[in-house]
Scaffold this motif. Structure first.
Motif, short mmCIF file in Angstrom:
data_model
loop_
_atom_site.label_atom_id
_atom_site.label_comp_id
_atom_site.label_asym_id
_atom_site.label_seq_id
_atom_site.Cartn_x
_atom_site.Cartn_y
_atom_site.Cartn_z
N GLN A 126 -39.71 -35.25 37.16
CA GLN A 126 -40.40 -34.56 38.25
C GLN A 126 -40.88 -35.58 39.30
OE1 GLN A 126 -43.05 -32.50 35.41
NE2 GLN A 126 -42.68 -30.68 36.65
N VAL A 127 -41.37 -36.72 38.82
CA VAL A 127 -41.81 -37.78 39.73
C VAL A 127 -40.61 -38.29 40.54
CG1 VAL A 127 -42.80 -40.11 39.89
CG2 VAL A 127 -43.78 -38.45 38.29
N GLN A 128 -39.50 -38.56 39.85
CA GLN A 128 -38.29 -39.02 40.54
C GLN A 128 -37.86 -38.02 41.61
OE1 GLN A 128 -36.18 -39.89 36.64
NE2 GLN A 128 -35.06 -41.26 38.01
N ASP A 129 -37.85 -36.75 41.27
CA ASP A 129 -37.42 -35.70 42.20
C ASP A 129 -38.33 -35.64 43.42
OD1 ASP A 129 -35.72 -33.42 42.91
OD2 ASP A 129 -37.54 -32.23 42.54
N MET A 130 -39.64 -35.68 43.21
CA MET A 130 -40.58 -35.59 44.33
C MET A 130 -40.53 -36.84 45.21
SD MET A 130 -41.83 -32.68 44.72
CE MET A 130 -42.99 -33.09 46.00
N VAL A 131 -40.37 -38.01 44.59
CA VAL A 131 -40.25 -39.25 45.37
C VAL A 131 -39.00 -39.15 46.26
CG1 VAL A 131 -39.72 -41.72 45.20
CG2 VAL A 131 -41.58 -40.75 43.85
N GLN A 132 -37.91 -38.69 45.68
CA GLN A 132 -36.67 -38.54 46.44
C GLN A 132 -36.88 -37.59 47.63
OE1 GLN A 132 -33.29 -37.19 44.14
NE2 GLN A 132 -31.96 -37.08 45.93
N ARG A 133 -37.57 -36.48 47.40
CA ARG A 133 -37.81 -35.50 48.46
C ARG A 133 -38.77 -36.04 49.52
NH1 ARG A 133 -38.02 -29.49 46.09
NH2 ARG A 133 -36.47 -29.73 44.47
N LEU A 134 -39.90 -36.61 49.08
CA LEU A 134 -40.92 -37.08 50.01
C LEU A 134 -40.41 -38.20 50.92
CD1 LEU A 134 -44.06 -37.09 47.69
CD2 LEU A 134 -43.68 -35.61 49.66
N LEU A 135 -39.56 -39.06 50.37
CA LEU A 135 -39.04 -40.19 51.15
C LEU A 135 -37.66 -39.91 51.73
CD1 LEU A 135 -40.26 -43.17 48.92
CD2 LEU A 135 -41.32 -42.21 50.99
N GLU A 136 -37.17 -38.67 51.51
CA GLU A 136 -35.87 -38.23 52.03
C GLU A 136 -34.75 -39.20 51.63
OE1 GLU A 136 -36.52 -37.72 56.22
OE2 GLU A 136 -38.01 -36.14 55.90
N LEU A 137 -34.72 -39.56 50.36
CA LEU A 137 -33.70 -40.47 49.84
C LEU A 137 -32.42 -39.70 49.54
CD1 LEU A 137 -35.92 -42.49 47.32
CD2 LEU A 137 -35.35 -43.07 49.69
#
Length: 178
Positions: A126-137
């Motif tokens: 969940q952390v990985q997914d949200m980091v990806q979304r928040l930073l638009e990776l």
């Protein structure tokens, strides 16, 4: 209209085997991904492994020139020996920041997950997914890099305001904000 200058934050997820790092810029309310990765230490004696963490993080700091470092706090493990080793890896990470005269902010895993996912008990995925979304990776960062980026995001949300380093109410002691 005035533009605030970016504040560069280095997030660190300390570990004796693998230490994650993530660098982001905060410009106003926008978070911009700069870099991330991990430092893998060789199997061997503790002092050599700590030296790898220290020297590698010093290189990251030299390369990316952060203004502040956010480090995840150690939690108490079931195994006291693991907790002690993790604490030493964390100490090496903090030393790398202090040697570069950077202030260090510390956050618990609960605080980091709460800031990024909205749930202090979120799973790594969940952390990985949200980091990806928040930073638009374009892709999912490795778990260790994601945790380090999450730590930087946590600081950007909690410890900073208006793109400036927020130190109001905090004291600088031995190079660390407390």
């Amino acid at each position: 209209m005035t533009h605030s200058s970016p504040a560069r934050i280095l997030g660190i997820d300390p570990g004796l085997r693998i230490t994650g790092f993530g660098v982001l810029d905060k410009v106003g309310q926008k978070l911009i991904y700069v870099a991330s990765g991990f430092i893998k230490t060789p199997v061997g004696e503790l002092p050599e492994r700590l030296k790898v963490i220290l020297n590698s993080l010093r290189e990251v700091i030299e390369m990316h020139q952060p203004q502040l470092v956010a480090v995840e706090k150690v939690f108490v493990n079931v195994n006291p020996q693991s907790t002690l080793l993790l604490g030493q890896a964390r100490g090496a990470a903090i030393c790398a920041a202090v040697l570069a005269n950077l202030p260090v902010a510390e956050y618990t895993a609960l605080q980091v997950k709460q800031a990024v996912v909205g749930n202090g008990h979120a799973k790594k995925e969940q952390v990985q997914d949200m980091v990806q979304r928040l930073l638009e990776l374009s892709g999912s960062p490795s778990p260790d890099a994601a945790d380090a980026l999450a730590c930087a995001i946590c600081h950007a949300h909690a410890g900073m305001g208006m793109g400036q380093l927020a130190t109001k109410g905090l004291r600088m002691r031995n190079g660390r904000l407390s």
